[in-house]
Design an enzyme around this catalytic site. Structure first.
Site, PDB file in Angstrom:
ATOM      1  N   ARG A  95      -4.648   6.164  -5.351  1.00 57.60           N
ATOM      2  CA  ARG A  95      -4.536   7.480  -4.880  1.00 57.60           C
ATOM      3  C   ARG A  95      -4.904   8.523  -5.405  1.00 57.60           C
ATOM      4  NH1 ARG A  95      -3.112   9.436  -0.156  1.00 57.60           N
ATOM      5  NH2 ARG A  95      -2.158   7.383   0.158  1.00 57.60           N
ATOM      6  N   HIS A 337       2.768   4.182  -2.411  1.00 60.39           N
ATOM      7  CA  HIS A 337       1.562   5.237  -2.295  1.00 60.39           C
ATOM      8  C   HIS A 337       0.664   5.607  -3.270  1.00 60.39           C
ATOM      9  CE1 HIS A 337       0.609   9.609  -1.001  1.00 60.39           C
ATOM     10  NE2 HIS A 337       0.644   9.180   0.235  1.00 60.39           N
ATOM     11  N   CYS A 338       0.994   5.429  -4.582  1.00 63.06           N
ATOM     12  CA  CYS A 338       0.299   5.667  -5.742  1.00 63.06           C
ATOM     13  C   CYS A 338      -0.868   4.945  -5.723  1.00 63.06           C
ATOM     14  CB  CYS A 338       1.213   5.448  -7.166  1.00 63.06           C
ATOM     15  SG  CYS A 338       2.823   6.605  -7.206  1.00 63.06           S
ATOM     16  N   ILE A 339      -0.949   3.621  -5.212  1.00 60.01           N
ATOM     17  CA  ILE A 339      -1.943   2.726  -5.446  1.00 60.01           C
ATOM     18  C   ILE A 339      -2.802   2.622  -3.939  1.00 60.01           C
ATOM     19  CG2 ILE A 339      -0.702   1.460  -7.179  1.00 60.01           C
ATOM     20  CD1 ILE A 339       0.047  -0.812  -5.057  1.00 60.01           C
TER      21      ILE A 339
END
Length: 350
Positions: A95, A337-339
């Site tokens: 992300r 969401h971060c990855i």
């Protein structure tokens, strides 16, 4: 600030709920970073990543960048629908280090490569700083570079000209010393088609220990234009409670690019799952990912998972809610969401 007067070349960033051609991820391989810094075994983190990737692959293609040294583990854990792409990398937060995809009615898809400096020089990034450009080269897409230090987790867009970000990230001297809000808003207007930027305080006193300095994707997320899912806590005495209140206050007073006030839907964090021994445990249910026909949500094996799934089901009635256990990933400060990073389908739909 309304940015109608700022030059825009016709490029826009679609909302996350637009149809995807694929999801991009980066396979974790840096054992010293995960085990010495975050106190969680690499094998456990890889299992979490694989669970997320395999869940998304039910709904759309997944392209997984894998450091050549870690191909064996990726092959063993990733299903046959996941394309493995060998590329040298430092870390695994696609992300933030991956490209932000944009489109033009005449010119099609392209991407923005932000100046990635690992959240203010917090870790090695000699390979990750070029990852966005390499992904775009792999796809044969134009890459637009910018001197703005930024990460994909630092902003959300609604596809209709509204962007939400945080002061504690983009105005941080560890990223953009001397750069003003107006300077940053011009970049957003030029390349993302943004007409209004909403600035949340984020985590100005850095009380959460989050190495991102307060990414917006741990604070709120769009369900659709004018509607936000907002991270909330039942522990009113926690260090995060005041941070959450201040961010919510700004959203309550804000209007979007079309003049709408926001409908705010609370998503209470997974406080029972928090490992107090972790430097920064990501307990945010708002750190979910919108895939084609599905919401891939963080899960922790606690009763609050079902409560969050019910809220998300009401917010996204036309999508399947898919909880995925990420306790080890969360121990390293990250969520679903971060990855992940969405690649829009062309032509853009939705």
């Amino acid at each position: 600030m309304q940015m109608d007067e700022v030059e825009n070349l016709g490029w826009r960033m679609p909302a996350e709920w637009s149809q995807h051609a694929a999801t991009w991820m980066v396979w974790p391989h840096n054992q010293a970073l995960w085990e010495n810094t975050w106190g969680v075994t690499l094998a456990q983190v890889q299992q979490d990543f694989a669970r997320v990737a395999n869940a998304i692959a039910r709904f759309e293609p997944v392209k997984m960048v894998v450091d050549p040294s870690a191909l064996a583990s990726a092959i063993a854990l990733c299903g046959p629908r996941i394309e493995l792409i060998p590329q040298a990398v430092n870390d695994s937060w696609c992300r933030d280090s991956g490209p932000s995809f944009i489109y033009h009615p005449q010119h099609g898809l392209a991407g923005v490569s932000w100046r990635f400096n690992a959240w203010g020089e917090k870790s090695a990034h000699e390979w990750d700083e070029s990852l966005a450009r390499r992904v775009l080269n792999h796809l044969g897409l134009v890459c637009f570079g910018t001197p703005l230090s930024n990460e994909g987790g630092a902003f959300h867009v609604d596809g209709e000209g509204t962007l939400i970000t945080t002061e504690s990230v983009l105005l941080n001297p560890n990223r953009n010393p001397g750069v003003t809000k107006a300077d940053i808003e011009k970049v957003f207007a030029r390349w993302l088609g943004i007409k209004k930027t909403i600035w949340l305080p984020g985590d100005p006193n850095y009380v959460t220990g989050d190495m991102t300095d307060g990414h917006v994707d741990g604070i709120c997320a769009f369900a659709r234009p004018g509607v936000l899912l907002v991270d909330a806590t039942l522990d009113h005495c926690s260090v995060y409670a005041q941070v959450a209140r201040e961010n919510r206050r700004v959203l309550e007073l804000a209007t979007d690019a079309r003049g709408r006030r926001f409908e705010l839907i609370e998503l209470y964090e997974a406080s029972e799952a928090v490992d107090t021994g972790a430097e920064a445990f990501c307990a945010s249910y708002s750190n979910f990912y919108i895939a084609n026909g599905a919401i891939i949500m963080p899960a922790y094996g606690i009763a609050a998972d079902q409560v969050a799934a019910n809220v998300l089901g009401q917010a996204f009635p036309d999508r399947e809610i898919v909880p995925v256990r990420i306790n080890h990933l969360a121990h390293g400060g990250g969520g679903v969401h971060c990855i992940t990073q969405q690649q829009p389908a062309w032509p853009v739909k939705g």
